[in-house]
Design a protein around this motif. Structure first.
Motif, PDB file in Angstrom:
ATOM      1  N   THR A 312       0.769  -1.230  -0.052  1.00 25.92           N
ATOM      2  CA  THR A 312       0.056  -0.012   0.075  1.00 25.92           C
ATOM      3  C   THR A 312       0.777   1.299   0.172  1.00 25.92           C
ATOM      4  OG1 THR A 312      -1.808  -1.289   1.033  1.00 25.92           O
ATOM      5  CG2 THR A 312      -1.789   1.121   1.472  1.00 25.92           C
ATOM      6  N   GLU A 315       1.805   1.934  -3.403  1.00 23.81           N
ATOM      7  CA  GLU A 315       0.818   2.487  -4.381  1.00 23.81           C
ATOM      8  C   GLU A 315       0.793   3.876  -3.843  1.00 23.81           C
ATOM      9  OE1 GLU A 315      -0.651   0.941  -6.444  1.00 23.81           O
ATOM     10  OE2 GLU A 315      -0.638  -1.056  -5.944  1.00 23.81           O
ATOM     11  N   ILE A 316       0.745   4.285  -2.643  1.00 27.04           N
ATOM     12  CA  ILE A 316       0.605   5.639  -2.365  1.00 27.04           C
ATOM     13  C   ILE A 316       1.892   6.604  -2.844  1.00 27.04           C
ATOM     14  CG2 ILE A 316       0.453   7.349  -0.259  1.00 27.04           C
ATOM     15  CD1 ILE A 316      -1.111   5.198   1.166  1.00 27.04           C
ATOM     16  N   TYR A 317       2.940   5.747  -2.878  1.00 26.53           N
ATOM     17  CA  TYR A 317       4.163   6.642  -3.539  1.00 26.53           C
ATOM     18  C   TYR A 317       4.014   6.967  -5.014  1.00 26.53           C
ATOM     19  CZ  TYR A 317       9.245   6.923  -4.454  1.00 26.53           C
ATOM     20  OH  TYR A 317      10.525   7.228  -4.982  1.00 26.53           O
ATOM     21  N   LYS A 318       3.389   5.670  -5.644  1.00 24.13           N
ATOM     22  CA  LYS A 318       3.362   5.764  -7.093  1.00 24.13           C
ATOM     23  C   LYS A 318       2.269   7.071  -7.488  1.00 24.13           C
ATOM     24  CE  LYS A 318       0.231   3.101  -8.638  1.00 24.13           C
ATOM     25  NZ  LYS A 318      -0.321   1.798  -9.268  1.00 24.13           N
ATOM     26  N   VAL A 319       1.165   7.231  -6.804  1.00 26.63           N
ATOM     27  CA  VAL A 319       0.296   8.292  -6.975  1.00 26.63           C
ATOM     28  C   VAL A 319       1.021   9.462  -6.640  1.00 26.63           C
ATOM     29  CG1 VAL A 319      -2.179   9.189  -6.407  1.00 26.63           C
ATOM     30  CG2 VAL A 319      -1.801   6.745  -6.836  1.00 26.63           C
TER      31      VAL A 319
ATOM     32  N   HIS B   7      -3.719  -3.790   0.986  1.00 26.73           N
ATOM     33  CA  HIS B   7      -3.649  -3.721  -0.507  1.00 26.73           C
ATOM     34  C   HIS B   7      -4.760  -3.874  -1.365  1.00 26.73           C
ATOM     35  CE1 HIS B   7      -1.636  -4.172  -4.383  1.00 26.73           C
ATOM     36  NE2 HIS B   7      -1.217  -2.928  -4.198  1.00 26.73           N
ATOM     37  N   LEU B  10      -7.686  -1.638  -1.599  1.00 29.68           N
ATOM     38  CA  LEU B  10      -7.557  -0.333  -1.907  1.00 29.68           C
ATOM     39  C   LEU B  10      -8.317   0.074  -3.138  1.00 29.68           C
ATOM     40  CD1 LEU B  10      -3.672   0.452  -2.064  1.00 29.68           C
ATOM     41  CD2 LEU B  10      -5.391   1.085  -0.353  1.00 29.68           C
TER      42      LEU B  10
END
Lengths: 438, 438
Positions: A312, A315-319, B7, B10
């Motif tokens: 997760t 994912e937050i890094y990616k966004v 994850h 999400l």
């Protein structure tokens, strides 16, 4: 045929957003200001706009970072103290090309390390810089987390009422459902767990599953500080209900009484030990916009994640990467906030004095405001223990309520508009925070 | 039971986002850098990180705005020129409490006025400051407009391929559908309207209605400048198809040839006259991150709206309000970019010289890069007419393609990883921009 940006074809979630802090009252106040009327904006915590002076030392450091060529200027010592020069060199060394280069999308690693050290000193538990993301002010972080959690209208977010409208607005924008829980005005805006459980039961019966819960501590707009017992209860609740806790702690430096100091949700959680300390998913938010800094316009903030799975976090890094990087000067301000001058530094005494004077002035004004309100007929107000706001209850006479209805306005909006026209004071009506009727 | 930030639970749109500029290559490069290898990051236009120096005058002005107490210091004249001091006073007078106060959510009115004047000088048509919103870099503006347009997966956004991944990532995040149109590598990355119309037909047959179209001019990552004829064709297309044009013009100062100067979509549209000039909905984006400024880390940008209905402008204002205000120092940089020193100002000559030297160096490097590529066997590359990028086509030997497949990698990702390991040069594979296979 309609076009992509015609009003009737816009994203419905965008249209549904309500944002009272900059709503009808603010727009009317801006109009009056344009017409030349003197307006006092109290609708949003924006202390520098109301005359609060910036702290000198951090401004010196950031000014030097903006003008690195000054570091080689033989005259620089005439206008900047040596510790500010040393600090500017330190922060520049943490960047890869100064303030003009994008940082990593999570923020400069060196500043994230300083934040982690600050959290460890505050809470007594180590913190991992890899789980700290810097943001353009705390609001952007809150929005990103909500966007990650919300999948659709059956995802509920528990939000305190009265609440700061960031939450209702962002939840609308991302198409989720706001599940209100009411703070108890008669119990000094405390959080009643029974009431909270009722909210959950009611949400469930409407097909909404609460997936996260927001707390604002110290409270905005209500100014209370949550007690340790209250924090424990609500962490227990989050554990039992598998709900992410979003702890908006941006006012942690704004405390105006000594009985109830600020306690971070993270410290209380880790104090509670296993299994909870490894289970409850917590995201905590902080900013340079409040406290005795009040550097709103610089847009510096961070969030720290506890018990969030690594996938997760990725994912937050990616966004976060989509918009490349938070503004770098704001990151430096944040570094300076969590790592201020130390005893013995040239600028230490001045820095402490400036900060103290801001906080004393805020504390004095908290007393003046709530005492003032309580001395008025038909007005009651809980003492502002923290944050920057007072939330009075004003009993309007029946004829005022009638007059409001005739104009198709909610009574408190009507009152605030009249207050604005008569005095130039721009406020936010309680209904804008979702407060119960009456 | 799963929790809100597990994850698997999400928001699917968050998980779907792909962002190649900070994807596998970037992560591997960051790892190598941590291990002590010297990495040259060419994956993103971040010129200060590659040694480009900031322009002195704007940095002086912003440094003074950060340290307003210096304006009263008798020694300030020893380290700052008089015109920088005057400009700092000017910008501070446009704020309501200096850089530490939130501005209006659309940005400082005084700076928006300077932007409008710049646009009028550039295009020869007046521009309305009320239709200009300042943003934390252009990306944030692009995201806000896409979020306003996209209602669901049947809303299509036409995006040039190869494209800058901001667009694909943001469209995924907001749950829309990317409708690719291919730029013609053999026609110097020109835009072929027939091809565009085919993309629309195909999208429609899949139940997708194109509602907006993105152009990047000068091109990212392809470096071409669109001709006036090409711009007219595509505006005609937008008019016929009722499609919003999103004109990403952040490289408008980065032009490396004289035959095809930059022309704004807005100028060409207004030149075309009625009815189109009053009908086509256009949003144009610009930034301080590119040009000879390269002030990426400051996060300053704007968008200007043409033919957008007032009700829609209000909705966009409301959503911008949720995060209160763009960072104020970035707004000052933007003001300085659109209103640079004038002939006769103390700092004029130095400013012009610095800017020219950056642009000449970029132009020189555009030639070196494309000539270099074209002198290699199995590599061809169109000349970089503008922007900051070259997009070569590299024919890989069959055995390299096989080796890539064995590792489960797209061949160009495999090549770029090998290039990174061997040379420390961090690039973005063409597939990351959605380029056709091969």
């Amino acid at each position: 045929m309609s076009k992509g940006l015609d009003h009737e074809t816009l994203n419905e979630n965008v249209k549904k957003v309500q944002y009272a802090v900059r709503g009808e009252l603010y727009l009317r106040a801006s109009e009056l200001q344009k017409e030349g009327k003197k307006i006092i904006f109290t609708n949003v915590g924006n202390p520098h706009a109301l005359g609060q002076k910036p702290l000198t030392f951090p401004r010196q450091v950031v000014a030097l970072c903006q003008a690195p060529f000054l570091l080689d200027d033989p005259n620089v010592g005439l206008v900047f103290p040596a510790d500010a020069i040393a600090r500017a060199k330190h922060y520049l060394s943490l960047t890869s090309g100064g303030l003009g280069a994008y940082s990593d999308s999570r923020g400069l690693p060196g500043v994230r390390k300083e934040v982690a050290e600050f959290i460890e000193r505050r809470d007594g538990y180590p913190s991992d810089p890899e789980l700290i993301f810097l943001t353009d002010g705390a609001s952007k972080g809150v929005m990103q987390i909500l966007n990650s959690i919300i999948r659709g209208s059956s995802d509920g977010i528990l939000v305190p009422v009265p609440q700061y409208p960031l939450y209702s607005a962002a939840i609308s924008l991302y198409g989720g459902s706001l599940v209100p829980y009411y703070l108890e005005e008669t119990a000094n805006w405390g959080l009643d767990i029974k009431n909270l459980r009722q909210s959950v039961v009611q949400a469930r019966s409407n097909g909404i599953t609460p997936r996260a819960m927001v707390i604002i501590n110290p409270g905005n707009p209500t100014g209370q500080c949550l007690s340790e017992a209250n924090l424990k209860e609500l962490l227990q609740f989050c554990y039992q209900e598998n709900v992410v806790l979003m702890a908006d702690e941006v006012y942690q430096q704004n405390i105006y009484q000594d009985e109830r100091p600020f306690l971070s949700a993270r410290k209380v959680l880790l104090d509670m030990g296993l299994p909870m300390s490894k289970e409850v998913q917590l995201v905590s938010f902080h900013t340079v916009s409040k406290g005795y800094w009040g550097e709103c316009g610089q847009r510096g903030g961070y969030f720290e994640m506890t018990n969030i799975p690594p996938q997760t976090v990725d994912e937050i890094y990616k966004v976060a990467s989509i918009s490349l990087s938070p503004n770098v000067p704001g990151q430096i301000f944040l570094g300076l906030m969590v790592n201020p001058p130390k005893p013995g530094d040239i600028s230490y005494l001045k820095f402490v004095q400036e900060g103290k004077s801001v906080l004393e002035s805020l504390r004095r004004r908290a007393h003046i405001m709530t005492n003032g309100f309580n001395s008025c007929r038909n007005v009651v107000c809980n003492f502002t223990e923290g944050a920057m706001y007072s939330f009075p209850q004003i009993r309007l006479p029946p004829r005022a309520i009638e007059a409001a209805k005739k104009l198709g306005k909610v009574p408190d909006v009507f009152y605030c508009l009249k207050l604005l026209e008569a005095t130039g004071i721009s406020t936010v009506p309680g209904s804008g925070f979702g407060q119960k009727e009456g």
